[in-house]
Design a protein around this motif. Structure first.
Motif, PDB file in Angstrom:
ATOM      1  N   TYR A 140       0.866  -1.182   0.000  1.00  0.00           N
ATOM      2  CA  TYR A 140       0.000   0.000   0.000  1.00  0.00           C
ATOM      3  C   TYR A 140       0.902   1.232   0.000  1.00  0.00           C
ATOM      4  N   ILE A 141       0.928   1.932  -1.126  1.00  0.00           N
ATOM      5  CA  ILE A 141       1.860   3.038  -1.324  1.00  0.00           C
ATOM      6  C   ILE A 141       1.257   4.316  -0.747  1.00  0.00           C
ATOM      7  N   VAL A 142       1.956   4.904   0.217  1.00  0.00           N
ATOM      8  CA  VAL A 142       1.422   6.065   0.929  1.00  0.00           C
ATOM      9  C   VAL A 142       1.787   7.358   0.202  1.00  0.00           C
ATOM     10  N   LYS A 143       1.139   8.437   0.620  1.00  0.00           N
ATOM     11  CA  LYS A 143       1.484   9.777   0.147  1.00  0.00           C
ATOM     12  C   LYS A 143       2.691  10.241   0.965  1.00  0.00           C
ATOM     13  N   THR A 144       3.861  10.086   0.376  1.00  0.00           N
ATOM     14  CA  THR A 144       5.102  10.288   1.115  1.00  0.00           C
ATOM     15  C   THR A 144       5.191  11.656   1.771  1.00  0.00           C
ATOM     16  N   ALA A 145       4.655  12.671   1.128  1.00  0.00           N
ATOM     17  CA  ALA A 145       4.730  14.027   1.682  1.00  0.00           C
ATOM     18  C   ALA A 145       4.037  14.129   3.032  1.00  0.00           C
ATOM     19  N   LYS A 146       3.088  13.230   3.288  1.00  0.00           N
ATOM     20  CA  LYS A 146       2.363  13.249   4.555  1.00  0.00           C
ATOM     21  C   LYS A 146       2.997  12.351   5.618  1.00  0.00           C
ATOM     22  N   PHE A 147       4.022  11.605   5.230  1.00  0.00           N
ATOM     23  CA  PHE A 147       4.728  10.721   6.168  1.00  0.00           C
ATOM     24  C   PHE A 147       6.227  11.020   6.091  1.00  0.00           C
ATOM     25  N   ASN A 148       6.558  12.286   6.310  1.00  0.00           N
ATOM     26  CA  ASN A 148       7.896  12.782   6.015  1.00  0.00           C
ATOM     27  C   ASN A 148       8.843  12.737   7.203  1.00  0.00           C
ATOM     28  N   ASN A 149       8.321  12.780   8.403  1.00  0.00           N
ATOM     29  CA  ASN A 149       9.165  12.834   9.601  1.00  0.00           C
ATOM     30  C   ASN A 149       8.501  11.995  10.684  1.00  0.00           C
ATOM     31  N   VAL A 150       8.498  10.692  10.471  1.00  0.00           N
ATOM     32  CA  VAL A 150       7.702   9.779  11.289  1.00  0.00           C
ATOM     33  C   VAL A 150       8.585   9.091  12.330  1.00  0.00           C
ATOM     34  N   SER A 151       8.220   9.230  13.589  1.00  0.00           N
ATOM     35  CA  SER A 151       8.925   8.531  14.659  1.00  0.00           C
ATOM     36  C   SER A 151       8.160   7.292  15.119  1.00  0.00           C
ATOM     37  N   SER A 152       6.844   7.258  14.840  1.00  0.00           N
ATOM     38  CA  SER A 152       6.035   6.071  15.135  1.00  0.00           C
ATOM     39  C   SER A 152       4.850   6.037  14.181  1.00  0.00           C
TER      40      SER A 152
END
Length: 213
Positions: A140-152
């Motif tokens: 499932y390919i996410v919208k990378t711009a919305k998952f740019n700095n993910v710690s969890s």
């Protein structure tokens, strides 16, 4: 939503996401597999029969159905996945089922390390995907711009497709990991204590010495 099968692996792409990366694979999986950057000891599963880490498997165990996670009291399931650094997420890999035990969908929340069932109705997911009944590993390919700095990353499975329990076999994550930078420690030194800045400490006479011994 496009749904393609290639060599037992199916891909779900978001319609408004450009996907132009080169993903080589090896025995360890795709080059950007984040397995080694997941803090597996602190993966948490809520309303589950086992620890959540049992489904966060290395690439070569993705099709192993001996270890799986099922929901417990009902068919809802939350899995919280912390990383050891900062992640730019590219895609989620899932193997679920079988049949009616397949979740209806998955909702993704980033940087919500303590999310529980009381929170999910109050917060909008960053992205969500419908899950078809399929025994293959699905991407499932996410919208990378919305998952740019993910710690969890928190995954919420709201329901099964008709069974009393939801079952998950495998969770994988692809993306780019960077080491988390610690905030600098700033120390302020007083050249001379100002008594007006200090409240009296109980049990003392309130007198402070400003001279060096």
């Amino acid at each position: 939503m496009p749904h393609n099968h290639q060599d037992g692996h199916c891909s779900h792409e978001s319609n408004d996401h450009d996907h132009d990366h080169d993903h080589g694979t090896s025995d360890l999986g795709p080059n950007d597999n984040l397995f080694s950057h997941i803090d597996r000891a602190n993966v948490v599963a809520l309303n589950a029969t086992r620890e959540g880490s049992v489904v966060v498997k290395p690439w070569d165990q993705r099709n192993n159905e001996e270890a799986f996670l099922e929901s417990d009291a009902d068919d809802q399931l939350i899995i919280r996945i912390p990383f050891t650094g900062s992640v730019k997420l590219r895609s989620l890999l899932l193997k679920t089922g079988p049949g009616d035990q397949t979740p209806t969908k998955v909702a993704l929340f980033s940087n919500q390390p303590s999310m529980d069932f009381n929170d999910v109705s109050d917060k909008a997911p960053v992205q969500e995907f419908d899950i078809p009944q399929d025994r293959n590993v699905a991407e499932y390919i996410v919208k990378t711009a919305k998952f740019n700095n993910v710690s969890s990353l928190t995954l919420f499975f709201p329901a099964s497709q008709g069974a009393d329990a939801t079952r998950i076999y495998y969770i994988g994550l692809l993306g780019h990991w960077t080491e988390r930078k610690s905030d600098p420690v700033i120390t302020v030194y007083e050249t001379q204590a100002n008594l007006a800045d200090h409240e009296r400490i109980q049990g003392t006479d309130g007198n402070f010495s400003t001279t060096s011994s």
